[in-house]
Design a protein around this motif. Structure first.
Motif, PDB file in Angstrom:
ATOM      1  N   CYS A 208      35.723  47.536  46.783  1.00 18.87           N
ATOM      2  CA  CYS A 208      35.413  47.179  45.702  1.00 18.87           C
ATOM      3  C   CYS A 208      34.459  47.559  44.362  1.00 18.87           C
ATOM      4  CB  CYS A 208      34.338  45.154  45.528  1.00 18.87           C
ATOM      5  SG  CYS A 208      37.291  44.565  46.049  1.00 18.87           S
ATOM      6  N   ARG A 209      33.213  48.124  45.652  1.00 21.94           N
ATOM      7  CA  ARG A 209      31.801  48.719  45.106  1.00 21.94           C
ATOM      8  C   ARG A 209      32.426  49.940  44.773  1.00 21.94           C
ATOM      9  NH1 ARG A 209      28.642  47.061  48.516  1.00 21.94           N
ATOM     10  NH2 ARG A 209      29.521  48.119  50.039  1.00 21.94           N
ATOM     11  N   ASP A 212      34.430  50.925  41.147  1.00 25.19           N
ATOM     12  CA  ASP A 212      34.032  50.370  40.577  1.00 25.19           C
ATOM     13  C   ASP A 212      34.563  48.354  39.975  1.00 25.19           C
ATOM     14  OD1 ASP A 212      31.688  49.072  38.761  1.00 25.19           O
ATOM     15  OD2 ASP A 212      32.496  50.684  37.646  1.00 25.19           O
ATOM     16  N   LEU A 213      34.974  47.205  40.879  1.00 26.76           N
ATOM     17  CA  LEU A 213      35.856  46.393  40.764  1.00 26.76           C
ATOM     18  C   LEU A 213      34.973  45.170  41.216  1.00 26.76           C
ATOM     19  CD1 LEU A 213      39.121  47.140  42.243  1.00 26.76           C
ATOM     20  CD2 LEU A 213      38.584  46.979  39.779  1.00 26.76           C
ATOM     21  N   ASP A 214      35.941  44.242  40.557  1.00 27.05           N
ATOM     22  CA  ASP A 214      34.838  43.005  40.710  1.00 27.05           C
ATOM     23  C   ASP A 214      35.068  42.280  42.200  1.00 27.05           C
ATOM     24  OD1 ASP A 214      33.090  40.049  40.606  1.00 27.05           O
ATOM     25  OD2 ASP A 214      34.503  38.836  38.998  1.00 27.05           O
ATOM     26  N   ALA A 216      35.528  39.029  42.952  1.00 25.64           N
ATOM     27  CA  ALA A 216      36.450  38.264  43.181  1.00 25.64           C
ATOM     28  C   ALA A 216      38.227  38.359  42.274  1.00 25.64           C
ATOM     29  CB  ALA A 216      35.469  37.291  42.194  1.00 25.64           C
ATOM     30  N   MET A 217      38.463  39.570  42.474  1.00 26.73           N
ATOM     31  CA  MET A 217      39.296  39.947  41.031  1.00 26.73           C
ATOM     32  C   MET A 217      40.410  39.367  41.895  1.00 26.73           C
ATOM     33  SD  MET A 217      40.177  43.129  39.109  1.00 26.73           S
ATOM     34  CE  MET A 217      39.003  42.773  37.775  1.00 26.73           C
ATOM     35  N   THR A 221      44.255  37.197  38.398  1.00 27.57           N
ATOM     36  CA  THR A 221      42.911  37.939  36.980  1.00 27.57           C
ATOM     37  C   THR A 221      43.087  39.511  36.420  1.00 27.57           C
ATOM     38  OG1 THR A 221      41.903  38.415  38.573  1.00 27.57           O
ATOM     39  CG2 THR A 221      41.061  36.374  38.695  1.00 27.57           C
ATOM     40  N   ARG A 225      43.703  39.781  32.495  1.00 26.13           N
ATOM     41  CA  ARG A 225      42.767  40.656  31.687  1.00 26.13           C
ATOM     42  C   ARG A 225      43.535  41.290  30.714  1.00 26.13           C
ATOM     43  NH1 ARG A 225      38.401  43.382  35.341  1.00 26.13           N
ATOM     44  NH2 ARG A 225      37.738  41.346  35.273  1.00 26.13           N
TER      45      ARG A 225
END
Length: 265
Positions: A208-209, A212-214, A216-217, A221, A225
């Motif tokens: 995720c890092r 560049d993702l959340d 918790a996604m 979700t 979005r």
């Protein structure tokens, strides 16, 4: 010598005294210009072993070499007047005396007999020759061999078959659920091209890092979005229609659209 504009541009591009960036459509004479440039380098007494020509394909390299050797072979047999006219057409506008004609006739033998000869090769083969000279510096085995694109494609397909049938088959099948293409060849090629990124042991937080993702996604979700309520409702309706279809393709489409089967906030 009077030349039309197109011919003059080719002569200018073949001038070895200047650096040239040549862009032209297919069939417009690029190979001829490159061949002319090498011929003029040889006429300027440049040693054949100091000339390097790089092309994309083996066919293009062979074509260029054949054209060049044919021209030099023709020069060796031409009469003075015909050879003088040929050199002028090539772009040699200075006075051409008997010594220069004699030198032009020897170029074929020089090109054949020079150790290493004319280096007309593909980019891949040139890079391979450099790696063979400096294998330790490059960190490769001195006995390495180049792999053709077709062989690499077959090898990747074989590895994929082994993965599908092996202990990691579950992981592969879960990945394929999200694959939207018809052919895995491009996907496996991209994986092989970026293999260093797959050598790292990354957990979900690392992935995720990197992307560049959340953390918790989820798929749900993400859908909420990207799509509004009306869009989700329309996709849900389409999914229901596909689910009642009569062929495999519509069932498959319905399964892919199932991710939008969500409560609409």
């Amino acid at each position: 010598m009077i030349r039309d504009d197109a011919t003059q541009r080719q002569v200018d591009a073949a001038n070895p005294q200047i650096s040239t960036w040549l862009a032209a459509n297919a069939g417009s004479g690029k190979t001829r210009v490159l061949t002319d440039r090498v011929a003029r380098l040889l006429l300027e007494d440049v040693s054949p072993q100091n000339i390097l020509c790089l092309t994309y394909t083996k066919a293009a390299a062979a074509e260029m070499q054949n054209r060049l050797f044919k021209r030099l072979g023709d020069w060796a047999m031409m009469q003075d007047d015909a050879l003088r006219a040929n050199l002028r057409q090539l772009g040699v506008d200075r006075a051409i005396d008997a010594d220069q004609l004699r030198a032009a006739r020897t170029l074929f033998a020089r090109a054949i007999e020079t150790p290493g000869g004319l280096k007309i090769q593909t980019i891949h083969s040139f890079c391979a020759s450099v790696l063979r000279r400096f294998p330790l510096e490059a960190g490769v085995s001195p006995q390495f061999r180049e792999m053709e694109d077709r062989a690499a494609q077959l090898l990747r397909a074989d590895v994929m078959d082994q993965l599908v049938q092996g202990a990691a088959s579950g992981v592969v099948h879960r990945m394929l659920r999200h694959f939207s293409g018809d052919d895995l060849a491009k996907l496996t090629a991209e994986v092989a091209r970026h293999k260093d990124a797959f050598l790292q042991d990354m957990d979900r937080a690392d992935i995720c890092r990197t992307l560049d993702l959340d953390p918790a996604m989820t798929v749900q979700t993400l859908v909420l979005r990207v799509l509004d309520a009306d869009a989700i409702a329309a996709i849900r309706q389409l999914q229901q229609i596909c689910a009642t279809g009569s062929n495999h393709a519509t069932y498959k489409t319905a399964d892919k659209l199932r991710i939008c089967w969500l409560p609409i906030a």
